[in-house]
Design a protein around this motif. Structure first.
Motif, PDB file in Angstrom:
ATOM      1  N   SER A  89       0.823  -1.208   0.000  1.00  0.00           N
ATOM      2  CA  SER A  89       0.000   0.000   0.000  1.00  0.00           C
ATOM      3  C   SER A  89       0.857   1.258   0.000  1.00  0.00           C
ATOM      4  CB  SER A  89      -0.938   0.000   1.210  1.00  0.00           C
ATOM      5  OG  SER A  89      -1.879  -1.049   1.093  1.00  0.00           O
ATOM      6  N   GLY A  90       2.008   1.202   0.684  1.00  0.00           N
ATOM      7  CA  GLY A  90       2.902   2.350   0.680  1.00  0.00           C
ATOM      8  C   GLY A  90       3.421   2.667  -0.714  1.00  0.00           C
ATOM      9  N   ALA A  91       3.753   1.632  -1.475  1.00  0.00           N
ATOM     10  CA  ALA A  91       4.235   1.840  -2.838  1.00  0.00           C
ATOM     11  C   ALA A  91       3.161   2.487  -3.705  1.00  0.00           C
ATOM     12  CB  ALA A  91       4.677   0.507  -3.446  1.00  0.00           C
ATOM     13  N   ARG A  92       1.897   2.113  -3.514  1.00  0.00           N
ATOM     14  CA  ARG A  92       0.809   2.709  -4.291  1.00  0.00           C
ATOM     15  C   ARG A  92       0.689   4.204  -4.033  1.00  0.00           C
ATOM     16  NH1 ARG A  92      -4.105   1.391  -2.971  1.00  0.00           N
ATOM     17  NH2 ARG A  92      -5.054   1.467  -5.022  1.00  0.00           N
ATOM     18  N   LEU A  93       1.135   4.642  -2.835  1.00  0.00           N
ATOM     19  CA  LEU A  93       0.993   6.046  -2.446  1.00  0.00           C
ATOM     20  C   LEU A  93       2.319   6.804  -2.516  1.00  0.00           C
ATOM     21  CD1 LEU A  93      -1.360   5.450   0.612  1.00  0.00           C
ATOM     22  CD2 LEU A  93      -2.011   6.412  -1.609  1.00  0.00           C
ATOM     23  N   GLY A  94       3.372   6.152  -2.993  1.00  0.00           N
ATOM     24  CA  GLY A  94       4.669   6.808  -3.126  1.00  0.00           C
ATOM     25  C   GLY A  94       5.408   7.020  -1.821  1.00  0.00           C
ATOM     26  N   LEU A  95       5.152   6.198  -0.816  1.00  0.00           N
ATOM     27  CA  LEU A  95       5.811   6.312   0.481  1.00  0.00           C
ATOM     28  C   LEU A  95       7.027   5.400   0.552  1.00  0.00           C
ATOM     29  CD1 LEU A  95       2.642   6.209   2.771  1.00  0.00           C
ATOM     30  CD2 LEU A  95       3.943   8.241   2.102  1.00  0.00           C
ATOM     31  N   ASP A  96       8.055   5.841   1.263  1.00  0.00           N
ATOM     32  CA  ASP A  96       9.218   4.986   1.545  1.00  0.00           C
ATOM     33  C   ASP A  96       8.879   4.104   2.744  1.00  0.00           C
ATOM     34  OD1 ASP A  96      10.800   6.157  -0.474  1.00  0.00           O
ATOM     35  OD2 ASP A  96      11.355   7.805   0.864  1.00  0.00           O
ATOM     36  N   VAL A  97       9.120   2.808   2.610  1.00  0.00           N
ATOM     37  CA  VAL A  97       8.705   1.854   3.636  1.00  0.00           C
ATOM     38  C   VAL A  97       9.916   1.145   4.227  1.00  0.00           C
ATOM     39  CG1 VAL A  97       7.338  -0.207   4.133  1.00  0.00           C
ATOM     40  CG2 VAL A  97       6.498   1.487   2.477  1.00  0.00           C
ATOM     41  N   THR A  98      10.000   1.127   5.560  1.00  0.00           N
ATOM     42  CA  THR A  98      11.010   0.354   6.283  1.00  0.00           C
ATOM     43  C   THR A  98      10.290  -0.634   7.183  1.00  0.00           C
ATOM     44  OG1 THR A  98      12.577   2.196   6.312  1.00  0.00           O
ATOM     45  CG2 THR A  98      12.919   0.452   7.933  1.00  0.00           C
ATOM     46  N   VAL A  99      10.747  -1.871   7.194  1.00  0.00           N
ATOM     47  CA  VAL A  99      10.193  -2.866   8.115  1.00  0.00           C
ATOM     48  C   VAL A  99      11.331  -3.468   8.931  1.00  0.00           C
ATOM     49  CG1 VAL A  99       8.169  -3.404   6.711  1.00  0.00           C
ATOM     50  CG2 VAL A  99      10.268  -4.699   6.368  1.00  0.00           C
ATOM     51  N   VAL A 100      11.023  -3.794  10.175  1.00  0.00           N
ATOM     52  CA  VAL A 100      11.995  -4.413  11.071  1.00  0.00           C
ATOM     53  C   VAL A 100      11.479  -5.795  11.440  1.00  0.00           C
ATOM     54  CG1 VAL A 100      13.303  -4.207  13.208  1.00  0.00           C
ATOM     55  CG2 VAL A 100      12.610  -2.140  11.970  1.00  0.00           C
ATOM     56  N   VAL A 101      12.294  -6.804  11.172  1.00  0.00           N
ATOM     57  CA  VAL A 101      11.920  -8.193  11.447  1.00  0.00           C
ATOM     58  C   VAL A 101      12.919  -8.792  12.418  1.00  0.00           C
ATOM     59  CG1 VAL A 101      10.899  -8.444   9.146  1.00  0.00           C
ATOM     60  CG2 VAL A 101      13.258  -9.179   9.531  1.00  0.00           C
ATOM     61  N   PRO A 102      12.515  -9.786  13.213  1.00  0.00           N
ATOM     62  CA  PRO A 102      13.489 -10.460  14.082  1.00  0.00           C
ATOM     63  C   PRO A 102      14.417 -11.356  13.282  1.00  0.00           C
ATOM     64  CG  PRO A 102      11.322 -11.471  14.286  1.00  0.00           C
ATOM     65  CD  PRO A 102      11.146 -10.274  13.414  1.00  0.00           C
ATOM     66  N   HIS A 103      15.587 -11.618  13.838  1.00  0.00           N
ATOM     67  CA  HIS A 103      16.502 -12.565  13.211  1.00  0.00           C
ATOM     68  C   HIS A 103      15.821 -13.936  13.106  1.00  0.00           C
ATOM     69  CE1 HIS A 103      19.958  -9.930  13.110  1.00  0.00           C
ATOM     70  NE2 HIS A 103      19.755  -9.602  14.377  1.00  0.00           N
ATOM     71  N   GLY A 104      16.082 -14.634  12.007  1.00  0.00           N
ATOM     72  CA  GLY A 104      15.458 -15.932  11.785  1.00  0.00           C
ATOM     73  C   GLY A 104      14.067 -15.847  11.217  1.00  0.00           C
ATOM     74  N   ASN A 105      13.659 -14.657  10.790  1.00  0.00           N
ATOM     75  CA  ASN A 105      12.330 -14.505  10.199  1.00  0.00           C
ATOM     76  C   ASN A 105      12.233 -15.252   8.875  1.00  0.00           C
ATOM     77  OD1 ASN A 105       9.746 -13.114  10.578  1.00  0.00           O
ATOM     78  ND2 ASN A 105      10.239 -12.048   8.683  1.00  0.00           N
ATOM     79  N   SER A 106      11.014 -15.458   8.412  1.00  0.00           N
ATOM     80  CA  SER A 106      10.775 -16.151   7.154  1.00  0.00           C
ATOM     81  C   SER A 106      11.595 -15.535   6.014  1.00  0.00           C
ATOM     82  CB  SER A 106       9.283 -16.071   6.802  1.00  0.00           C
ATOM     83  OG  SER A 106       9.065 -16.363   5.442  1.00  0.00           O
ATOM     84  N   VAL A 107      12.411 -16.361   5.392  1.00  0.00           N
ATOM     85  CA  VAL A 107      13.254 -15.898   4.284  1.00  0.00           C
ATOM     86  C   VAL A 107      12.387 -15.401   3.135  1.00  0.00           C
ATOM     87  CG1 VAL A 107      14.932 -16.627   2.546  1.00  0.00           C
ATOM     88  CG2 VAL A 107      15.160 -17.408   4.916  1.00  0.00           C
ATOM     89  N   GLU A 108      11.334 -16.118   2.829  1.00  0.00           N
ATOM     90  CA  GLU A 108      10.510 -15.764   1.679  1.00  0.00           C
ATOM     91  C   GLU A 108       9.632 -14.540   1.950  1.00  0.00           C
ATOM     92  OE1 GLU A 108       8.647 -19.304   0.111  1.00  0.00           O
ATOM     93  OE2 GLU A 108      10.540 -20.390   0.243  1.00  0.00           O
ATOM     94  N   LYS A 109       9.185 -14.365   3.185  1.00  0.00           N
ATOM     95  CA  LYS A 109       8.451 -13.136   3.509  1.00  0.00           C
ATOM     96  C   LYS A 109       9.382 -11.928   3.432  1.00  0.00           C
ATOM     97  CE  LYS A 109       4.775 -15.180   6.331  1.00  0.00           C
ATOM     98  NZ  LYS A 109       4.192 -15.341   7.681  1.00  0.00           N
ATOM     99  N   ASN A 110      10.608 -12.090   3.930  1.00  0.00           N
ATOM    100  CA  ASN A 110      11.577 -11.004   3.796  1.00  0.00           C
ATOM    101  C   ASN A 110      11.808 -10.654   2.327  1.00  0.00           C
ATOM    102  OD1 ASN A 110      11.838 -11.121   6.562  1.00  0.00           O
ATOM    103  ND2 ASN A 110      13.950 -11.881   6.564  1.00  0.00           N
TER     104      ASN A 110
END
Length: 322
Positions: A89-110
């Motif tokens: 949704s951020g990309a649709r609105l031209g926003l820069d998006v940062t996400v923070v995930v824990p170590h060992g998070n899903s490789v494919e979701k990342n």
């Protein structure tokens, strides 16, 4: 407790449908046979992101850019699906998006979040530690924090529940996985707005039981997280606002083990040939757990398949455990 009106929810749904179509609900004969009842699966794994969370971010970010047009960058902690939703949704609105995930998070979701244009930062050993780091980055970089729970997120998520309840208004029971609570609160909001009488029971991982313990106690109780399969349910501390709604409006909260979730993932695949991630199969796992009791036997139930974003290696391991 605030609950949106039907007009509010329909307006939110109209925003959602600018970004994606409604998802189907099907009653699968082999699944009905396994459960011994009439079950309707709400296929939120069929959204463009393979998760129900795609809905909430559309509504939240639309409201954000209207009330704070100066915002250019947003950030959120996530185990994956929330991050994918805000990246989309951020990309649709031209926003820069940062996400923070824990170590060992899903490789494919990342990988999916990066593919959607998000900056992915790995920090901490669980969601709570990722959240604390995201808060620090928010302050340091002047970013807007997208919460895991908010009324606008709930309004967007409720669009899926409106679809299900309008298609099947005589459901006796729905079982709803709980991560940070937007899913079950969306169900509560839609039930209230439509005036249906369906029971709502939450489902947590027994390896992340914060919401169940809090529901039973009547106040927030922190609980350790050790689930491997149901990462979308890996909540250590219940969100205060969503917990208030669960305490007031949910009929119960059940807990399912990783083994039960894995069996439900296999059952979904065998009976429907749909992929379900751990959290996505939690409602079915709970239904199997209580299928011989009065809540299920002879009833008409709703099961949200909330997401299908499971890593190939993990799903291969789960199938081999059959």
């Amino acid at each position: 407790m605030y609950l949106p009106s039907l007009a509010d929810l329909d307006a939110a749904a109209a925003l959602v449908y600018r970004a994606m179509p409604p998802t189907p609900q099907y009653s699968w004969p082999l699944l009905n046979e396994a459960l011994g009842t009439n079950a309707w699966v709400k296929h939120e794994n069929h959204t463009p992101l393979g998760t129900f969370k795609a809905r909430g971010a559309v509504v939240y970010l639309d409201a954000l850019v209207r009330r704070a047009p100066e915002v250019r960058g947003i950030i959120a902690p996530t185990r994956g699906n929330h991050g994918q939703a805000i990246a989309f949704s951020g990309a649709r609105l031209g926003l820069d998006v940062t996400v923070v995930v824990p170590h060992g998070n899903s490789v494919e979701k990342n990988a999916c979040m990066r593919g959607l244009g998000a900056r992915v930062i790995e920090h901490g050993h669980d969601f709570q530690e990722s959240r604390e780091h995201a808060l620090a980055l928010m302050r340091d970089e002047g970013l807007h924090m997208v919460p895991s729970y908010h009324e606008d997120l709930v309004a967007g998520v409720a669009s899926g529940w409106l679809e299900l309840f309008r298609a099947q208004p005589d459901l006796d029971l729905v079982l709803v996985p709980i991560g940070q609570g937007s899913g079950i609160c969306g169900a509560i909001a839609a039930r209230h707005a439509l005036g249906v009488k369906t029971r709502i029971i939450g489902v947590v991982s027994s390896h992340a039981p914060a919401y169940q313990r809090s529901f039973r106690a009547g106040y927030s109780i922190e609980a350790a997280v050790s689930t491997v399969v149901a990462d979308g349910l890996a909540c250590r501390v219940a969100d205060a606002a969503s917990l208030a709604a669960v305490l007031e409006c949910a009929d119960d909260v059940l807990a399912v083990s990783d083994d039960e979730v894995a069996r439900a993932m296999r059952l979904y695949y065998r009976c429907t040939h749909n992929l379900a991630e751990g959290a996505g199969a939690a409602a079915l796992a709970a239904a199997m757990q209580i299928k011989d009791g009065p809540l299920i036997r002879g009833k008409k139930i709703g099961l949200p398949l909330t997401g299908g974003n499971v890593d190939a290696a993990l799903f291969r391991h789960i199938l081999q455990g059959a």
